[in-house]
Motif scaffolding. Structure first.
Motif, mmCIF file in Angstrom:
data_model
loop_
_atom_site.group_PDB
_atom_site.id
_atom_site.type_symbol
_atom_site.label_atom_id
_atom_site.label_comp_id
_atom_site.label_asym_id
_atom_site.label_seq_id
_atom_site.Cartn_x
_atom_site.Cartn_y
_atom_site.Cartn_z
ATOM 1 N N ILE A 121 4.500 14.011 19.811
ATOM 2 C CA ILE A 121 4.115 13.738 18.501
ATOM 3 C C ILE A 121 5.358 13.353 17.594
ATOM 4 N N SER A 122 5.495 12.214 16.931
ATOM 5 C CA SER A 122 6.390 11.808 15.911
ATOM 6 C C SER A 122 6.025 11.925 14.547
ATOM 7 N N ILE A 123 6.591 12.832 13.738
ATOM 8 C CA ILE A 123 6.318 13.193 12.629
ATOM 9 C C ILE A 123 6.850 11.855 11.543
ATOM 10 N N VAL A 124 7.857 10.821 12.078
ATOM 11 C CA VAL A 124 8.154 9.643 11.514
ATOM 12 C C VAL A 124 6.892 8.757 11.388
ATOM 13 N N THR A 125 6.482 8.681 12.682
ATOM 14 C CA THR A 125 5.144 7.779 12.759
ATOM 15 C C THR A 125 3.988 8.017 12.111
ATOM 16 N N VAL A 126 3.660 9.413 12.200
ATOM 17 C CA VAL A 126 2.553 10.084 11.690
ATOM 18 C C VAL A 126 2.490 10.183 10.063
ATOM 19 N N LEU A 127 3.596 10.479 9.481
ATOM 20 C CA LEU A 127 3.689 10.925 8.327
ATOM 21 C C LEU A 127 4.619 9.861 7.231
ATOM 22 N N VAL A 128 5.663 9.780 7.767
ATOM 23 C CA VAL A 128 6.997 9.087 7.181
ATOM 24 C C VAL A 128 6.643 7.639 6.736
ATOM 25 N N GLU A 129 6.517 6.975 8.024
ATOM 26 C CA GLU A 129 6.077 5.622 7.961
ATOM 27 C C GLU A 129 4.803 5.121 6.942
ATOM 28 N N PRO A 130 3.731 5.653 7.065
ATOM 29 C CA PRO A 130 2.591 5.331 6.339
ATOM 30 C C PRO A 130 3.132 5.533 4.873
ATOM 31 N N LEU A 131 3.722 6.688 4.463
ATOM 32 C CA LEU A 131 4.135 6.956 3.105
ATOM 33 C C LEU A 131 4.993 5.868 2.619
ATOM 34 N N ALA A 132 6.006 5.602 3.287
ATOM 35 C CA ALA A 132 7.059 4.392 3.138
ATOM 36 C C ALA A 132 6.354 3.075 3.084
ATOM 37 N N GLU A 133 5.119 2.829 3.778
ATOM 38 C CA GLU A 133 4.535 1.462 3.415
ATOM 39 C C GLU A 133 3.850 1.418 2.061
ATOM 40 N N ILE A 134 3.316 2.627 2.059
ATOM 41 C CA ILE A 134 2.756 2.640 0.256
ATOM 42 C C ILE A 134 3.699 2.497 -0.794
ATOM 43 N N GLY A 135 4.673 3.228 -0.483
ATOM 44 C CA GLY A 135 5.824 3.489 -1.497
ATOM 45 C C GLY A 135 6.360 1.903 -1.622
ATOM 46 N N ALA A 136 6.631 1.185 -0.684
ATOM 47 C CA ALA A 136 7.243 0.020 -0.615
ATOM 48 C C ALA A 136 6.173 -1.063 -1.313
ATOM 49 N N SER A 137 4.995 -0.826 -1.014
ATOM 50 C CA SER A 137 4.149 -1.756 -1.183
ATOM 51 C C SER A 137 4.038 -1.650 -2.771
ATOM 52 N N VAL A 138 4.027 -0.421 -3.444
ATOM 53 C CA VAL A 138 3.897 -0.215 -4.786
ATOM 54 C C VAL A 138 5.173 -0.749 -5.498
ATOM 55 N N ILE A 139 6.414 -0.554 -5.034
ATOM 56 C CA ILE A 139 7.471 -1.122 -5.849
ATOM 57 C C ILE A 139 7.482 -2.668 -5.713
ATOM 58 N N LEU A 140 7.017 -3.268 -4.538
ATOM 59 C CA LEU A 140 7.083 -4.746 -4.601
ATOM 60 C C LEU A 140 6.157 -5.152 -5.479
ATOM 61 N N GLY A 141 4.788 -4.529 -5.537
ATOM 62 C CA GLY A 141 4.005 -5.143 -6.604
ATOM 63 C C GLY A 141 4.301 -4.994 -7.941
ATOM 64 N N VAL A 142 4.963 -3.770 -8.269
ATOM 65 C CA VAL A 142 5.470 -3.539 -9.583
ATOM 66 C C VAL A 142 6.514 -4.643 -10.110
ATOM 67 N N ILE A 143 7.523 -4.871 -9.141
ATOM 68 C CA ILE A 143 8.505 -5.764 -9.396
ATOM 69 C C ILE A 143 7.805 -7.420 -9.852
#
Length: 431
Positions: A192-214
């Motif tokens: 099991i990869s913590i990066v794949t399970v938690l980090v990457e989806p949260l990073a995708e949400i964070g990156a999407s919010v930042i791009l949308g705000v800009i």
């Protein structure tokens, strides 16, 4: 290129004609467009192989994905308009609570049902596939919901809460799917990869919010330099196209794969813009009218993409029926419980869950990712079967629920020709 243009023109005409027939039996236009897509798709009229007369193969429909992606971008941008501060102050907390809880409850209920099915018939479905299908069940299609709301001019607290919930559902569904799919992979591979399970989806949400705000801030900054309505409309269209394009990009940071959610990026862009631009309501209304044919094409292409071959597999139909029964129970029950917790009105408690049943693009995208599982083909077929039924029935159920809640008024008999006579005043005047 000429064949593509002829096919698109034929698709629009077919959708318009079908919408007239649908109106005779009080079906939403969305359902008419989906049926039109089915009829001119590769499993019906397209089988004749006549160039320009419908779509001859799923591959041909796939070449028009840019049309669907662009339409989704405008739909998400429009949903962002619903997140105005005045509305968030009234029901922002309820939208977040309902958006999260109904999705989680749906996933848990479908998980339990399919895991029990595994223990009864181990050869039919694996635990990893059961968990993955449970997460996919959380996804709700915002496009069909928004189109029903627009067509019937639905208005009221249920409609407001519904549009907020379907937007939040995208982010919640992304996390649920990433976690469940990560566990499913771990069950099959033993790692099991913590990066794949938690980090990457949260990073995708964070990156999407930042791009949308800009994007939202830039759109507002540039908008003040243009006073012509047509130029301001062109600027808004350009920014939606820009955000759709950027949302297709992916990159790596320290070994972490980061992408963007198209729906989240465009929704956040619309939310930021609508809360800081004083004339946003007038501009959003113009964008809505401009994108009407594009949205129609989106649903026609969605109908053409529905793979009818899944109906030939009894096993897929059996698992699909179980999936749909428990997903529906999860959405309706989850919405009821979470609305009860937030002390919403009894009408919202009774009807919100039914309006959350439509399922389409997001679920299909998840199913495509899940095809990497050992029996991923079965998972994808089950989701295809569910989408086929939900897309055809869901809009009608949404219309029924909003009508029962008193938020869809009886349709008037005034035609657009009468409304657009020269003597009539424009709906919005900019000083």
């Amino acid at each position: 290129m000429d064949t593509i243009l002829v096919s698109l023109a034929f698709a629009l005409i077919a959708g318009l004609m079908m919408s007239r027939l649908a109106k005779l039996v009080n079906l939403p236009a969305v359902t008419a467009y989906l049926i039109a897509g089915l009829l001119i798709g590769p499993f019906c009229l397209g089988r004749l192989g006549v160039s320009g007369l419908g779509f001859n193969s799923l591959a041909q429909v796939g070449t028009l994905e840019i049309v669907s992606q662009t339409a989704l971008g405008f739909i998400a941008f429009a949903i962002g308009n619903e997140f105005r501060l005045k509305d968030l102050k009234v029901m922002g907390r309820a939208a977040i609570t309902v958006g999260i809880l109904q999705a989680v409850i749906t996933t848990v209920i479908v998980d339990i049902a399919l895991v029990v099915l595994h223990f009864i018939f181990p050869s039919i479905i694996s635990i990893s596939s059961a968990l993955t299908l449970g997460a996919i069940a959380a996804a709700t299609a915002p496009a069909a919901t928004l189109m029903v709301v627009r067509q019937y001019k639905a208005e009221g607290p249920l409609t407001k809460l519904l549009l907020m919930v379907v937007a939040i559902d995208d982010a919640v569904g992304l996390v649920l799917f990433s976690v469940s799919f990560g566990i499913a992979n771990a069950l099959e591979t033993g790692a099991i990869s913590i990066v794949t399970v938690l980090v990457e989806p949260l990073a995708e949400i964070g990156a999407s919010v930042i791009l949308g705000v800009i994007a939202g801030l830039l759109l507002n900054w540039l908008e003040v330099y243009f006073h012509s309505r047509s130029k301001r409309l062109a600027l808004a269209v350009a920014f939606v196209l820009l955000t759709v394009g950027f949302s297709q990009k992916t990159f790596n940071i320290g070994g972490i794969h980061v992408g963007f959610s198209l729906l989240l990026v465009c929704m956040i862009t619309g939310t930021i813009f609508c809360n800081i631009c004083e004339t946003s309501e007038e501009l959003m209304a113009r964008v809505e009218r401009w994108t009407a044919p594009l949205n129609m094409l989106f649903f026609i292409l969605s109908g053409a993409e529905l793979n009818l071959t899944v109906l030939s597999n009894p096993l897929v139909i059996m698992i699909g029926v179980i999936y749909m029964i428990f997903r529906s129970a999860g959405k309706i029950g989850g919405a009821y419980i979470s609305c009860k917790m937030e002390h919403t009105t009894p009408i919202i408690q009774q009807h919100l869950g039914i309006t959350l049943l439509p399922q389409a693009g997001v679920a299909l995208g998840m199913a495509l990712t899940a095809s990497n599982l050992a029996d991923g083909a079965m998972v994808r077929s089950v989701v295809l079967f569910g989408v086929l039924i939900y897309e055809l029935v869901g809009p009608t159920l949404t219309k029924w629920s909003l009508t029962q809640a008193g938020e869809i008024k009886p349709e008037g008999r005034v035609s657009s020709r009468e409304v657009n006579q020269p003597d009539n005043k424009p709906a919005v005047t900019i000083k």
